[in-house]
Design a protein around this motif. Sequence first.
Motif, PDB file in Angstrom:
ATOM      1  N   ASN A  34      11.059  -2.060  10.123  1.00 44.13           N
ATOM      2  CA  ASN A  34       9.889  -2.622  10.790  1.00 44.13           C
ATOM      3  C   ASN A  34       9.274  -1.607  11.751  1.00 44.13           C
ATOM      4  OD1 ASN A  34       9.829  -5.570   9.947  1.00 44.13           O
ATOM      5  ND2 ASN A  34      11.956  -5.350  10.629  1.00 44.13           N
ATOM      6  N   VAL A  35       7.956  -1.576  11.770  1.00 45.63           N
ATOM      7  CA  VAL A  35       7.223  -0.682  12.667  1.00 45.63           C
ATOM      8  C   VAL A  35       6.367  -1.540  13.593  1.00 45.63           C
ATOM      9  CG1 VAL A  35       5.563   1.197  12.835  1.00 45.63           C
ATOM     10  CG2 VAL A  35       7.127   1.088  10.888  1.00 45.63           C
ATOM     11  N   TYR A  73       8.153   2.945   4.592  1.00 44.28           N
ATOM     12  CA  TYR A  73       8.656   3.252   3.254  1.00 44.28           C
ATOM     13  C   TYR A  73      10.130   3.619   3.352  1.00 44.28           C
ATOM     14  CZ  TYR A  73       8.770   5.560  -1.342  1.00 44.28           C
ATOM     15  OH  TYR A  73       9.073   5.928  -2.626  1.00 44.28           O
ATOM     16  N   SER A  74      11.007   2.857   2.729  1.00 41.94           N
ATOM     17  CA  SER A  74      12.447   2.970   2.958  1.00 41.94           C
ATOM     18  C   SER A  74      13.089   4.188   2.315  1.00 41.94           C
ATOM     19  CB  SER A  74      13.150   1.713   2.442  1.00 41.94           C
ATOM     20  OG  SER A  74      12.915   1.557   1.049  1.00 41.94           O
ATOM     21  N   PRO A 124       6.834  11.407  13.929  1.00 42.85           N
ATOM     22  CA  PRO A 124       5.578  10.689  14.164  1.00 42.85           C
ATOM     23  C   PRO A 124       4.763  10.485  12.892  1.00 42.85           C
ATOM     24  CG  PRO A 124       5.432  12.934  14.965  1.00 42.85           C
ATOM     25  CD  PRO A 124       6.864  12.695  14.624  1.00 42.85           C
ATOM     26  N   GLU A 125       4.940  11.351  11.890  1.00 42.79           N
ATOM     27  CA  GLU A 125       4.178  11.235  10.647  1.00 42.79           C
ATOM     28  C   GLU A 125       4.968  10.408   9.640  1.00 42.79           C
ATOM     29  OE1 GLU A 125       3.146  15.090   9.313  1.00 42.79           O
ATOM     30  OE2 GLU A 125       2.166  15.669  11.165  1.00 42.79           O
ATOM     31  N   MET A 126       5.164   9.156   9.913  1.00 40.90           N
ATOM     32  CA  MET A 126       5.969   8.313   9.053  1.00 40.90           C
ATOM     33  C   MET A 126       5.128   7.710   7.946  1.00 40.90           C
ATOM     34  SD  MET A 126       6.527   5.020  11.446  1.00 40.90           S
ATOM     35  CE  MET A 126       7.557   4.371  10.151  1.00 40.90           C
ATOM     36  N   LEU A 127       5.787   7.201   6.908  1.00 38.77           N
ATOM     37  CA  LEU A 127       5.105   6.604   5.773  1.00 38.77           C
ATOM     38  C   LEU A 127       5.146   5.087   5.885  1.00 38.77           C
ATOM     39  CD1 LEU A 127       6.496   8.830   2.858  1.00 38.77           C
ATOM     40  CD2 LEU A 127       4.441   9.145   4.233  1.00 38.77           C
ATOM     41  N   LEU A 128       3.968   4.458   5.923  1.00 42.61           N
ATOM     42  CA  LEU A 128       3.884   3.008   5.987  1.00 42.61           C
ATOM     43  C   LEU A 128       3.901   2.420   4.583  1.00 42.61           C
ATOM     44  CD1 LEU A 128       1.139   2.665   8.738  1.00 42.61           C
ATOM     45  CD2 LEU A 128       3.607   2.394   9.023  1.00 42.61           C
ATOM     46  N   ALA A 129       4.339   1.171   4.472  1.00 43.09           N
ATOM     47  CA  ALA A 129       4.414   0.498   3.175  1.00 43.09           C
ATOM     48  C   ALA A 129       4.090  -0.975   3.342  1.00 43.09           C
ATOM     49  CB  ALA A 129       5.810   0.669   2.573  1.00 43.09           C
ATOM     50  N   GLY A 130       3.364  -1.531   2.361  1.00 41.31           N
ATOM     51  CA  GLY A 130       3.048  -2.948   2.410  1.00 41.31           C
ATOM     52  C   GLY A 130       1.925  -3.251   3.380  1.00 41.31           C
ATOM     53  N   GLU A 131       1.850  -4.499   3.812  1.00 42.52           N
ATOM     54  CA  GLU A 131       0.755  -4.924   4.680  1.00 42.52           C
ATOM     55  C   GLU A 131       0.972  -4.483   6.118  1.00 42.52           C
ATOM     56  OE1 GLU A 131      -0.440  -9.201   6.159  1.00 42.52           O
ATOM     57  OE2 GLU A 131      -1.303  -8.879   4.165  1.00 42.52           O
ATOM     58  N   GLY A 132      -0.122  -4.034   6.749  1.00 46.23           N
ATOM     59  CA  GLY A 132      -0.092  -3.669   8.154  1.00 46.23           C
ATOM     60  C   GLY A 132      -1.265  -4.298   8.873  1.00 46.23           C
ATOM     61  N   MET A 133      -1.066  -4.699  10.127  1.00 47.94           N
ATOM     62  CA  MET A 133      -2.130  -5.348  10.879  1.00 47.94           C
ATOM     63  C   MET A 133      -2.316  -4.663  12.227  1.00 47.94           C
ATOM     64  SD  MET A 133      -2.613  -9.385  11.944  1.00 47.94           S
ATOM     65  CE  MET A 133      -2.623  -9.904  10.218  1.00 47.94           C
ATOM     66  N   GLN A 184      -7.717  -5.400  12.225  1.00 47.56           N
ATOM     67  CA  GLN A 184      -7.793  -4.898  10.852  1.00 47.56           C
ATOM     68  C   GLN A 184      -6.536  -5.272  10.078  1.00 47.56           C
ATOM     69  OE1 GLN A 184      -7.589  -0.454   9.757  1.00 47.56           O
ATOM     70  NE2 GLN A 184      -9.801  -0.849   9.728  1.00 47.56           N
ATOM     71  N   ILE A 185      -6.716  -5.572   8.793  1.00 47.93           N
ATOM     72  CA  ILE A 185      -5.595  -5.837   7.896  1.00 47.93           C
ATOM     73  C   ILE A 185      -5.688  -4.850   6.731  1.00 47.93           C
ATOM     74  CG2 ILE A 185      -4.460  -7.511   6.392  1.00 47.93           C
ATOM     75  CD1 ILE A 185      -5.715  -9.729   8.056  1.00 47.93           C
ATOM     76  N   SER A 186      -4.651  -4.053   6.537  1.00 45.16           N
ATOM     77  CA  SER A 186      -4.651  -3.033   5.490  1.00 45.16           C
ATOM     78  C   SER A 186      -3.383  -3.142   4.663  1.00 45.16           C
ATOM     79  CB  SER A 186      -4.738  -1.622   6.097  1.00 45.16           C
ATOM     80  OG  SER A 186      -5.822  -1.501   6.980  1.00 45.16           O
ATOM     81  N   HIS A 187      -3.405  -2.516   3.499  1.00 50.76           N
ATOM     82  CA  HIS A 187      -2.221  -2.423   2.645  1.00 50.76           C
ATOM     83  C   HIS A 187      -1.916  -0.940   2.428  1.00 50.76           C
ATOM     84  CE1 HIS A 187       0.710  -3.913  -0.272  1.00 50.76           C
ATOM     85  NE2 HIS A 187       0.416  -2.829  -0.974  1.00 50.76           N
ATOM     86  N   TYR A 188      -0.621  -0.604   2.474  1.00 49.62           N
ATOM     87  CA  TYR A 188      -0.204   0.795   2.362  1.00 49.62           C
ATOM     88  C   TYR A 188       0.750   0.996   1.185  1.00 49.62           C
ATOM     89  CZ  TYR A 188      -1.969   1.292   7.146  1.00 49.62           C
ATOM     90  OH  TYR A 188      -2.751   1.298   8.268  1.00 49.62           O
ATOM     91  N   GLU A 189       0.629   2.148   0.552  1.00 46.44           N
ATOM     92  CA  GLU A 189       1.579   2.583  -0.467  1.00 46.44           C
ATOM     93  C   GLU A 189       1.980   4.011  -0.156  1.00 46.44           C
ATOM     94  OE1 GLU A 189       0.365   2.092  -4.484  1.00 46.44           O
ATOM     95  OE2 GLU A 189      -0.280   0.011  -4.222  1.00 46.44           O
ATOM     96  N   LYS A 190       3.274   4.198   0.129  1.00 50.52           N
ATOM     97  CA  LYS A 190       3.823   5.516   0.447  1.00 50.52           C
ATOM     98  C   LYS A 190       3.032   6.225   1.544  1.00 50.52           C
ATOM     99  CE  LYS A 190       5.953   6.145  -4.069  1.00 50.52           C
ATOM    100  NZ  LYS A 190       6.102   6.998  -5.266  1.00 50.52           N
ATOM    101  N   GLY A 191       2.648   5.464   2.553  1.00 47.69           N
ATOM    102  CA  GLY A 191       1.994   6.040   3.712  1.00 47.69           C
ATOM    103  C   GLY A 191       0.490   6.088   3.656  1.00 47.69           C
TER     104      GLY A 191
END
Length: 356
Positions: A66-67, A83-84, A93-102, A112-119
Amino acid sequence: MLKNSLYLIFLLGCSINANGQQKDTVVYYFRYNVIKGAKDLLWPTIDSADYFRTILPADSGDDKPNVQEYYINGKIKFVGKAYSNKPTDLRAPEMLLAGEGMCFFPDGKRKQISHYEKGYKSGEEYSYYPSGKLFSRVKNSPGKLYFNVKTAFIDCYDKSGNMICENGKGHWIIYNDDFTKNVFEGPVDKGLMDGVWHGATGNSDSIKYTMTYIKGRFIEGNGTDKDGVSYPFVTESTPAGYKNSPITFVESLDDYIGRKLRDQNGAKISLKDDAEISFIIEKNGTLSNIEISGDLDSGLKEKIKNSPLLQEKGWSPQTRFGIPFRTKIVMSLIVKGHDTRYGIAKYINFNQNIAE
């Protein structure tokens, strides 16, 4: 009191496993980067930071950590997952996000609501005004290697709720981060910028500019300064520079010092590592406010300041939207190097900022 409340948030964010042991939680502090498009600055402590990020263990039955990000006032800034399969990126600090982020505004309202794949952003993204009304819907499409994300403009609404762009055709408005200023707007066709867009910085520099696009591709621009003088441009901003490179300038100045100048005993000058030169590049390329620091007597410093190299127009100042700005340069007078597989790589300490 504020630091205590932030520490409490940190403790609440830590997870406890079945044996009562605390799992790992990582915290980073950041300052906003004033350079457009650049990553925010990793900050060593909470003092003077703008926000902080915590990375917590994954929920039960999930493999994605979780972030959570918080403004310094303690309000939530962002929630999402990482991203696990990239555990090393969770410690950076340059991490990769995955799935939904708000994302949230500083007052806690949805932003804002966004979706991420591999950052990288992928799929539909919804943005909202501080009032809670829908502002826009765009579609993000990452490239084959998940970078070079392309964004299609789909729907846009003005502050009154009127739809001004529908299904990729109409007019689009881009605001500053808190939606207090309209900074860029223009026509959209088939989801792409198409035609002449108009913008303004809204800062003390009072820059106004136009940028022409054809099917999303930037063609040309024109900036107008506060005095009404126009400057064409093909790049939004350019850094200050010297003919070939700043290293060439330092090497040429060092050569001049070695050939022409001597100390009070008649010996060649040996510059120390702390020797620096600072100056302002004026809009026309001339240099002013030249200063030399380091272990040299005042007479030698004056001779260096009066060298022919510092009288010529070899430098160009920073530009924004084609408009030149007085630029302050601070740089070392020592060129250093390190071995690479291809030979010696040269470098110097070099900083530049727009001068007021």
